[in-house]
Every structure is written in C-alpha cells, then in structure tokens.
Write an enzyme that holds these catalytic residues in place. Structure first.
Site, PDB file in Angstrom:
ATOM      1  N   ASN A  59       3.590 -41.478  11.490  1.00 27.34           N
ATOM      2  CA  ASN A  59       4.554 -41.896  12.511  1.00 27.34           C
ATOM      3  C   ASN A  59       5.045 -40.692  13.314  1.00 27.34           C
ATOM      4  O   ASN A  59       5.250 -39.618  12.755  1.00 27.34           O
ATOM      5  CB  ASN A  59       5.763 -42.558  11.844  1.00 27.34           C
ATOM      6  CG  ASN A  59       5.372 -43.698  10.923  1.00 27.34           C
ATOM      7  OD1 ASN A  59       4.482 -44.480  11.231  1.00 27.34           O
ATOM      8  ND2 ASN A  59       6.017 -43.780   9.780  1.00 27.34           N
TER       9      ASN A  59
ATOM     10  N   GLN B 235       9.413 -42.499  12.594  1.00 29.26           N
ATOM     11  CA  GLN B 235       9.501 -41.181  11.954  1.00 29.26           C
ATOM     12  C   GLN B 235      10.947 -40.906  11.584  1.00 29.26           C
ATOM     13  O   GLN B 235      11.849 -41.010  12.418  1.00 29.26           O
ATOM     14  CB  GLN B 235       8.987 -40.088  12.891  1.00 29.26           C
ATOM     15  CG  GLN B 235       8.927 -38.721  12.237  1.00 29.26           C
ATOM     16  CD  GLN B 235       8.357 -37.636  13.150  1.00 29.26           C
ATOM     17  OE1 GLN B 235       8.199 -37.825  14.349  1.00 29.26           O
ATOM     18  NE2 GLN B 235       8.052 -36.485  12.563  1.00 29.26           N
TER      19      GLN B 235
ATOM     20  N   HIS C 262       3.699 -35.520   8.664  1.00 37.64           N
ATOM     21  CA  HIS C 262       3.217 -35.920   7.348  1.00 37.64           C
ATOM     22  C   HIS C 262       2.469 -37.241   7.468  1.00 37.64           C
ATOM     23  O   HIS C 262       2.653 -37.981   8.431  1.00 37.64           O
ATOM     24  CB  HIS C 262       4.353 -36.017   6.326  1.00 37.64           C
ATOM     25  CG  HIS C 262       5.428 -36.997   6.676  1.00 37.64           C
ATOM     26  ND1 HIS C 262       6.372 -36.744   7.654  1.00 37.64           N
ATOM     27  CD2 HIS C 262       5.696 -38.236   6.203  1.00 37.64           C
ATOM     28  CE1 HIS C 262       7.195 -37.788   7.747  1.00 37.64           C
ATOM     29  NE2 HIS C 262       6.792 -38.711   6.890  1.00 37.64           N
TER      30      HIS C 262
END
Length: 138
Positions: A88, A95, A101
């Site tokens: 995201n 996010q 990540h």
C-alpha cells in the site's frame, strides 16, 4: 539511509525484538504484530523509503523474488489455499506505516478476510483514453 524516528527501520535493523522469519543484507521479514491470518508476514527493507515512489529500483527488484520465497514457505508450512502479496502507498491506499513494506498473507477458502473492491464498468472509450494518458506518463 535508516530514518531515526521510523519504527520499521528499527524493527528491520534489530533495534527492537521481532518474530523474524528471514533476514539478509537488504531485508527483514517479520510476522505482522496484528495479522490478518496466521503467518501474515511483512517484508521490510532495512534502508528507509517512505513508499514505492521513493524505493530504489535495485531494492524493488529484490522484493518479488523474496515474496515468492516466503509464499512458497507459507504454502508448504500451512497448506494454505492461496497467498496475497499486498503493498500500500499513501493513506488513501491504506498505508499506515510510512516505510515501504510488503504484506504476505496466507489465505484459506472461506477465511472471511476481505481484500476486495467493487469492479468498475468503464466504457471502451474511457479505457482507451486512460491507456493513452498512462502511456504518455511513461
């Protein structure tokens, strides 16, 4: 660069204890502290980038092979029916931690985990226009 006030920089670089399942020079893979499913893991680069837009290409090129390695391990370990690989960028996309990540989530038939959207119905003309706009940007 490691960002001093970034929790994921600290997790990936061993400042805080984690349930780490894999580590190399570039990445730490840890179990998510609030998992969607048993085995839900995060691939976290040791160097800081807020999101995909800032991620160095050489780091990005290593993410999918590592995601595959983790997904295969999940399939062998949990005999899951599938695996989501999710990443995201920015608040509108979900996010919540601003360090790039990637989530690797084992999935099972009827597990009630919702990672869905309502499919749109664009016209052929709209798709053609969208295609041309994106081609120009590339």
């Amino acid at each position: 660069m490691v960002k001093e006030d970034c929790i994921f920089c600290k997790l990936a670089n061993g400042v805080f204890p984690t349930n780490m399942i894999y580590e190399d020079d570039d990445f730490a893979v840890i179990l998510d502290a609030a998992p969607a499913a048993r085995g839900h893991a995060l691939i976290i680069p040791k160097q800081h980038s807020d999101n995909l837009y800032e991620l160095p290409e050489e780091t990005g090129a290593k993410v999918m092979p590592l995601a595959k390695k983790i997904a295969v391990a999940m399939k062998e370990t949990f005999h899951c029916d599938g695996v989501n690989v999710q990443q995201n960028n920015e608040l509108a996309a979900g996010q919540t931690v601003f360090h790039f990540h990637t989530h690797i989530i084992p999935r099972f038939k009827d597990d009630k985990i919702a990672l869905i959207w309502k499919p749109g119905k664009p016209s052929d003309e709209e798709q053609a226009e969208t295609c041309q706009l994106l081609k120009k940007a590339l």
